[in-house]
Design a protein around this motif. Sequence first.
Motif, PDB file in Angstrom:
ATOM      1  N   UNK A 160       8.424  10.859   0.703  1.00 52.76           N
ATOM      2  CA  UNK A 160       8.727  11.113   2.038  1.00 52.76           C
ATOM      3  C   UNK A 160       9.302   9.841   2.505  1.00 52.76           C
ATOM      4  N   UNK A 161      10.603   9.514   2.788  1.00 58.83           N
ATOM      5  CA  UNK A 161      11.195   8.455   3.357  1.00 58.83           C
ATOM      6  C   UNK A 161      11.314   8.509   4.744  1.00 58.83           C
ATOM      7  N   UNK A 162      10.440   7.358   5.376  1.00 57.95           N
ATOM      8  CA  UNK A 162      10.496   7.403   6.856  1.00 57.95           C
ATOM      9  C   UNK A 162      11.403   6.482   7.345  1.00 57.95           C
ATOM     10  N   UNK A 163      12.712   6.941   7.952  1.00 54.76           N
ATOM     11  CA  UNK A 163      13.566   6.133   8.310  1.00 54.76           C
ATOM     12  C   UNK A 163      13.650   5.251   9.229  1.00 54.76           C
ATOM     13  N   UNK A 164      12.678   5.428  10.206  1.00 53.84           N
ATOM     14  CA  UNK A 164      12.569   4.310  11.247  1.00 53.84           C
ATOM     15  C   UNK A 164      11.696   3.284  10.688  1.00 53.84           C
ATOM     16  N   UNK A 165      10.660   3.379   9.815  1.00 56.52           N
ATOM     17  CA  UNK A 165       9.982   2.557   9.222  1.00 56.52           C
ATOM     18  C   UNK A 165      10.622   1.613   8.255  1.00 56.52           C
ATOM     19  N   UNK A 166      11.522   2.407   7.488  1.00 54.86           N
ATOM     20  CA  UNK A 166      12.066   1.771   6.471  1.00 54.86           C
ATOM     21  C   UNK A 166      13.333   0.627   6.900  1.00 54.86           C
ATOM     22  N   UNK A 167      13.959   1.021   8.398  1.00 58.58           N
ATOM     23  CA  UNK A 167      14.984  -0.017   8.899  1.00 58.58           C
ATOM     24  C   UNK A 167      14.392  -1.271   9.216  1.00 58.58           C
TER      25      UNK A 167
END
Length: 690
Positions: free
Chosen positions: A282-289
């Motif tokens: 599960x990729x969390x876009x907001x955290x990964x940015x």
Amino acid sequence: MCGIFAYLNYNVNKERRYIIEVLFNGLRRLEYRGYDSAGISIDDSSSSQQDHINLSPLVFRQEGNIDSLVKSVYEEVAETELNLEASFVVHAGIAHTRWATHGEPSPRNSHPQSSGVDNEFLVVHNGVVTNFEVLKETLVRHGFTFESETDTEVIPKLAKYVFDKTKEGEGYQDVPFSQIVIEVMRHLEGAYALVFKSRHYPNELIACKRGSPLLLGVKDLTTNVNNKASSHNTEFPTKNIQSKEFFFSSDAHAIVEHTKKYLVIEDGEVVHLKEGAVSILKFDYDKAKNNVGLTRPASVQRALSVLEMEVEQINKGSYEHYMQKEIHEQPESLRTTMRGRLIRGGFCKAKSVLLGGLKDHLKTIRRSRRIVCIGCGTSYNAALAARPLLEELSGIPVTLEIASDLLDRQGPIYREDTAVFVSQSGETADTLHALQYALDNGALCVGITNTVGSAIARNTHCGIHINAGCEIGVASTKAYTSQIVVMAMLALAVGDDTISSQLRREAIIDGLFDLPNKVKEVLKLDQEMKDLAEQLMAEQSLLVFGRGYNFATALEGALKVKEVALTHSEGILAGEMKHGPLALVDENLSIFVIATHDACFRLVLFSKQQSVIQQLHARKGRLIVMCSKGESSLVCPGVSVRVIEVPQVEDCLQPVINIIPLQLLAYHLTVLRGLNVDQPRNLAKSVTTQ
């Protein structure tokens, strides 16, 4: 929209010819979505020992239809003497149909898009990368050259850049394919569904998505052989099950002939196929940015679902075209839509509607300050057709919003509102963005879709499944009429607590029970509408006038003619005739007027429609009038016009009847003109990009 298909066989011998044909057939199942070019990628090896990571995958791309791609592939195979009988114990192939967004239709703009001449990384992509220009400039500065005009090409090149950078660090260790893809996702903005293939990770496929639909199908060959397979076994395959096939697809039509076990991939999920196993991160876009460098998201567990679809549903059967089949399927699609939801009642019991997906939210809907119906195109028209009844039975103000316009102007949505999202596919991009907007503003969100597991079905608070069956023709027909019926049932359910409207509700329920028979009756006009189409073949324009419940019919009928027959057609509210449209009327203009004397249609409106006919006739317009059976002399007294007579039903259900002759007219006009009725020019089945 574009179509993605991928196939991976694990621990089961498949010849290259078989693999290629599976990819081709997968693309054929996606043709209905609309496309202008296609491509596939397979492995370049005749060895069953898959340890040759330095061999580049083969890529075949071609402008035009899938038959053009098939022809070019076999021609190239013959020239290179590629062995089609070579057997693969494990093999990963990807395929794509493209609908041009960035760059004209051409082989170089087709997918799979590559990281470079050696095809180290290959990608098929649905959607739009909104920051591709920034990424492209960065990659160019790092020495990459671009061959296509697409936004997609930045993705495989970015994957190669990330891969190369990981090898430069001290103490380098092999980085999993999933980590490369996650780092790529961290840099992408926009909507996408992606499938990656790489020669550095042979026999592996990775899929991920954000906004665009993507499914995984799983076929367990070992248990099938031993007759132990169950259609309800929803566990993921593990390494101890020996023989499997995996399928990635944009929708279920391409996988149902192979397996009924599937998974709807969620936004942010990275699905990795390796060594016969499925892993999901599960990729969390907001955290990964906010992170720098490679990060590994947590793994998640998902269960497979079982497709409620048969192969027969995606075949044309005895019909020449899907649109023709779907028009004639409407009696059954309406029965299926209403099955189990209409309650006749018994002794001393009222007739009612049971909508299981809404029962826990009806009180909230009844307390709403307003109901906002949101959709695009045909779905918007269905909501427009149902609005008068929803207002009448609920007593709540009902407003309509075209999803893109609501977003453009950031129209007010309140927490006291009920927002109803109507979409055949459940994946329409503008409608999905409007849904997120309504959720952010605290409204109760209701979904009305034809696709179980779609994004709208998953993300709304509650909803109603249309149950119209799969619809393959680009121009929606049976989904439209089922949408109207579902929204009529919604109105009945919301207004079920009002004693004063009980008789009206029961009359509508009786009308719903009889509606499939009335649709069968109106379908007998098929030959008559074909004759009319022959008369209209040379026409360049058609106006369609309607009012009341049938303003929506005018809009939808004109849309059908416009979509498939490629003829200028405009649906007009009859009350607006004198405010501009009347200037167009002369002896050369064909005009279709809907003037059915609906059972509860107010006489004042009927008389107004009679007046419209008289005024159009006085200006020598070439009139075609739709009226209720036996009422042509009442509708057009003293006027000689072409008359189409249709069965009379309850006023709120008349749009279901009245649209069918216009659907048939659009179909026959298109076929007579030699156009592709199932894949009209420039259009896609489901608009999942903005």
